[in-house]
Design a protein around this motif. Structure first.
Motif, mmCIF file in Angstrom:
data_model
loop_
_atom_site.group_PDB
_atom_site.id
_atom_site.type_symbol
_atom_site.label_atom_id
_atom_site.label_comp_id
_atom_site.label_asym_id
_atom_site.label_seq_id
_atom_site.Cartn_x
_atom_site.Cartn_y
_atom_site.Cartn_z
ATOM 1 N N PRO A 176 0.808 -1.228 0.000
ATOM 2 C CA PRO A 176 0.000 0.000 0.000
ATOM 3 C C PRO A 176 0.835 1.270 0.000
ATOM 4 O O PRO A 176 0.392 2.298 -0.516
ATOM 5 C CB PRO A 176 -0.829 -0.131 1.283
ATOM 6 N N GLY A 177 2.028 1.220 0.592
ATOM 7 C CA GLY A 177 2.896 2.383 0.530
ATOM 8 C C GLY A 177 3.303 2.685 -0.901
ATOM 9 O O GLY A 177 3.307 3.843 -1.335
ATOM 10 N N TRP A 178 3.629 1.631 -1.652
ATOM 11 C CA TRP A 178 3.977 1.804 -3.058
ATOM 12 C C TRP A 178 2.781 2.317 -3.855
ATOM 13 O O TRP A 178 2.915 3.212 -4.687
ATOM 14 C CB TRP A 178 4.483 0.491 -3.654
ATOM 15 N N VAL A 179 1.595 1.759 -3.617
ATOM 16 C CA VAL A 179 0.407 2.176 -4.355
ATOM 17 C C VAL A 179 0.143 3.665 -4.134
ATOM 18 O O VAL A 179 -0.135 4.413 -5.078
ATOM 19 C CB VAL A 179 -0.820 1.328 -3.950
ATOM 20 N N LYS A 180 0.244 4.105 -2.878
ATOM 21 C CA LYS A 180 0.019 5.529 -2.597
ATOM 22 C C LYS A 180 1.098 6.390 -3.241
ATOM 23 O O LYS A 180 0.824 7.492 -3.734
ATOM 24 C CB LYS A 180 -0.025 5.761 -1.088
ATOM 25 N N TYR A 181 2.329 5.892 -3.250
ATOM 26 C CA TYR A 181 3.419 6.612 -3.913
ATOM 27 C C TYR A 181 3.121 6.762 -5.402
ATOM 28 O O TYR A 181 3.309 7.843 -5.975
ATOM 29 C CB TYR A 181 4.729 5.848 -3.711
ATOM 30 N N CYS A 182 2.663 5.683 -6.021
ATOM 31 C CA CYS A 182 2.330 5.724 -7.452
ATOM 32 C C CYS A 182 1.198 6.706 -7.716
ATOM 33 O O CYS A 182 1.265 7.520 -8.647
ATOM 34 C CB CYS A 182 1.944 4.321 -7.930
ATOM 35 N N GLU A 183 0.149 6.648 -6.898
ATOM 36 C CA GLU A 183 -0.988 7.552 -7.083
ATOM 37 C C GLU A 183 -0.576 9.009 -6.921
ATOM 38 O O GLU A 183 -1.154 9.897 -7.553
ATOM 39 C CB GLU A 183 -2.079 7.221 -6.066
ATOM 40 N N THR A 184 0.428 9.254 -6.092
ATOM 41 C CA THR A 184 0.832 10.628 -5.782
ATOM 42 C C THR A 184 1.893 11.161 -6.743
ATOM 43 O O THR A 184 1.763 12.270 -7.275
ATOM 44 C CB THR A 184 1.376 10.704 -4.344
ATOM 45 N N PHE A 185 2.935 10.386 -6.985
ATOM 46 C CA PHE A 185 4.086 10.874 -7.731
ATOM 47 C C PHE A 185 4.127 10.419 -9.198
ATOM 48 O O PHE A 185 4.778 11.061 -10.019
ATOM 49 C CB PHE A 185 5.380 10.448 -7.027
ATOM 50 N N HIS A 186 3.473 9.318 -9.510
ATOM 51 C CA HIS A 186 3.500 8.797 -10.878
ATOM 52 C C HIS A 186 2.105 8.336 -11.307
ATOM 53 O O HIS A 186 1.900 7.176 -11.670
ATOM 54 C CB HIS A 186 4.482 7.631 -10.982
ATOM 55 N N PRO A 187 1.117 9.225 -11.264
ATOM 56 C CA PRO A 187 -0.264 8.812 -11.559
ATOM 57 C C PRO A 187 -0.462 8.293 -12.978
ATOM 58 O O PRO A 187 -1.440 7.571 -13.236
ATOM 59 C CB PRO A 187 -1.068 10.094 -11.321
ATOM 60 N N ASP A 188 0.454 8.617 -13.897
ATOM 61 C CA ASP A 188 0.310 8.101 -15.263
ATOM 62 C C ASP A 188 0.526 6.592 -15.327
ATOM 63 O O ASP A 188 0.173 5.957 -16.337
ATOM 64 C CB ASP A 188 1.280 8.803 -16.215
#
Length: 584
Positions: free
Chosen positions: A304-316
């Motif tokens: 979940p930490g990675w998922v939130k990171y992706c949603e925040t910093f790399h949403p594409d």
């Protein structure tokens, strides 16, 4: 490697050129104390001055953690001058430190307290100081910041910025008013914090701790209307023993199960079963994308930490994320659908507790689209860390080391070796490959191990020729490293079919909720490898080592879900994601 000759406490020795006095001393059996230094953090400045040593010819004492060895150097680590300097530095730190040690959650593993005892520091001989007025922060679901216990060592800042690539905290103000905070004194809950908890594991005191949710668990266990079930992640069994004095990497699965049963849980289950379910869904999703021209690379969604990171910093890259829920959430979803139906229970009366190595799991249980049973019933009610479970066991008076080894309850407690290795970086990828390759070829693949994706390296790559296809895979841990890989993919420099990402360096075995080891251990012991070995050893000892071989998984599909990727499976076991604003 060039070696230099030096003396430490009049004993001749050698050390690699470029190594520090701290490292050289360790090799000859001398531990030099530190508070700010950690080997895994690159931004080291020797700020705490607790590691000072005397070097012949030098006017001032020198910080051992950053000062390099040189030919003919003579070092003294325990002279009276050195001991007095260390003691005075500790007294100065203690003068602005909240000293409610009796009730502090870190009493017993506080690095500051340990050094104060070692050097005879107490209130009677410390400098008188005034506690600065600082802002505490309990806004986040996973973490509590107590600034009165912060010693400004900056470990948390470096870990968040360098290892995780997030950087939500930094030094604010100067002089006596110096403190650690988010930009503009904002709240953690409003920041881009991903919840990984790596800042907690490096904090030498209790300035940063996980939010303690054990009272919720005690209340549920005391409620006769609740049917309370518990699931434990694979990494927990590889680390829980450290809280009871066992060597790092001791697998305590049997005693852990016995302890949970004696705490009063109605069902004691294994998240590894849900890990096998995750592989069934994820491997199916991956093969569907490969065959039908779907969005590649498929990127795992277990962390979940990675998922939130992706949603925040790399949403594409959100379309690349697997839609599979994490094993924690899959287990919770099945506990309140399949298990509830099988046991004749109302999902509203099932209280699902998860024991995780991860603080981000506390955030994950509150994510949208995590209610398979509907009516707002959460898949998982509360997530506690390995450390919180240890505190519950201590409070209950259980003699953990004397407990017998017991097995998980069978209803949702059967797992394969593939499920066990989920906690190590590369474990999810290897488990997925074991099923995906055999699905593509229609044949049993031997040997079952995919060793190219094993190990604690931050980034690992491999290619496999399977049924006329070239499968290109990448394994990455630590979100800063994930950002580097995504940038290479975005620029077209690298092409992968599947990427495994774990937010914490080394994977879940090194999660933000795992037992905290002090600097002398972290600096010279590969904790990640030792804990991961416990999981790989359990895999190797397993009779069933492929997720699709799990008879319980087969039963759930036959009796309840239909088949991997079915409409029902998708409703219960899959989720969705959305971009998050980058505030600060």
């Amino acid at each position: 490697m060039n070696m230099v000759n030096l003396k430490i406490n009049n004993v001749p020795c050698q050390a690699p050129e470029g190594s520090t006095i701290l490292e050289a001393a360790h090799e000859v059996g001398i531990t030099i104390p530190t508070l700010c230094y950690l080997k895994e953090i690159k931004r080291v400045n020797g700020a705490c001055r607790v590691c000072v040593v005397e070097v012949k010819g030098a006017k001032n004492l020198l910080p051992a953690c950053v000062y390099p060895v040189s030919e003919g150097m003579e070092v003294f680590t325990n002279t009276k001058r050195v001991q007095n300097a260390r003691k005075m530095n500790l007294e100065l730190i203690l003068s602005i430190h909240n000293q409610d040690c009796m009730s502090c959650v870190r009493n017993g593993d506080c690095e500051l307290l340990r050094l104060c005892k070692q050097y005879g520091v107490d209130k009677s001989n410390a400098f008188e100081g005034v506690l600065p007025e600082r802002q505490d922060d309990d806004s986040a679901p996973h973490l509590v910041k107590d600034s009165s216990k912060c010693i400004i060592c900056r470990r948390c800042i470096s870990t968040c910025a360098e290892n995780q690539g997030v950087g939500v905290i930094n030094v604010v103000e100067r002089g006596f008013n110096t403190h650690i905070a988010c930009a503009f004194e904002g709240k953690l809950a409003d920041s881009t914090c991903i919840g990984c908890g790596q800042c907690i594991t490096v904090c030498p005191t209790a300035a940063l701790v996980e939010r303690d949710d054990t009272e919720k668990v005690w209340a549920a266990l005391d409620d006769p209307t609740r049917h309370v079930v518990v699931q434990t992640a694979p990494s927990v069994r590889a680390a829980l023993g450290e809280e009871f004095g066992l060597p790092i990497g001791t697998n305590v699965q049997g005693k852990m199960v016995a302890a949970l049963r004696r705490l009063g849980f109605d069902g004691v289950f294994d998240t590894d079963f849900a890990a096998d379910m995750t592989i069934m869904e994820e491997a199916h999703e991956f093969l569907e994308r490969v065959k039908n021209g779907g969005k590649l690379p498929l990127i795992t969604s277990c962390s979940p930490g990675w998922v939130k990171y992706c949603e925040t910093f790399h949403p594409d890259f959100i379309p690349n994320l697997s839609s599979c829920k994490s094993p924690q959430q899959m287990f919770g979803a099945l506990s309140k659908t399949y298990y509830a139906e099988k046991m004749g229970l109302d999902p509203r009366n099932i209280y699902c507790v998860s024991v995780m190595p991860c603080t981000a799991k506390k955030f994950e249980i509150g994510r949208p689209d995590q209610s398979a049973a509907g009516d707002g019933i959460p898949d998982v009610d509360v997530a506690i860390t390995t450390r919180e479970l240890a505190r519950m066991i201590h409070r209950s008076g259980l003699r953990f080391l004397d407990l017998p080894d017991e097995d998980f309850d069978p209803a949702m407690g059967q797992a394969t070796g593939a499920g066990h290795i989920f906690g190590a970086t590369g474990g999810v990828m290897e488990a997925a490959l074991r099923t995906a390759v055999e699905t593509l070829t229609g044949e049993k693949v031997e040997p079952v191990e995919f060793t190219q994706v094993r190990g604690t390296d931050a980034i690992k790559k491999a290619e496999y020729q399977v049924a006329g296809l070239t499968l290109r895979v990448c394994v990455v841990s630590g979100t800063a490293n994930a950002g580097k890989v995504l940038e290479m993919v975005r620029r077209g420099e690298k092409q992968y079919d599947m990427i495994e990402v774990m937010a914490c360096p080394g994977g879940c075995v090194n999660g933000g909720g795992q037992p905290i080891q002090p600097a002398p251990v972290r600096n010279f012991t590969d904790i990640r490898a030792l804990r991961a070995k416990a999981l790989y050893d359990q895999d190797e000892a397993s009779v069933l080592r492929r997720s699709h071989e799990n008879p319980l998984v087969q039963q759930v599909y036959a009796e309840f879900l239909g088949e991997p990727g079915s409409e029902k499976a998708h409703h219960i076991l899959h989720t969705s994601y959305a971009p998050r604003p980058r505030l600060f």
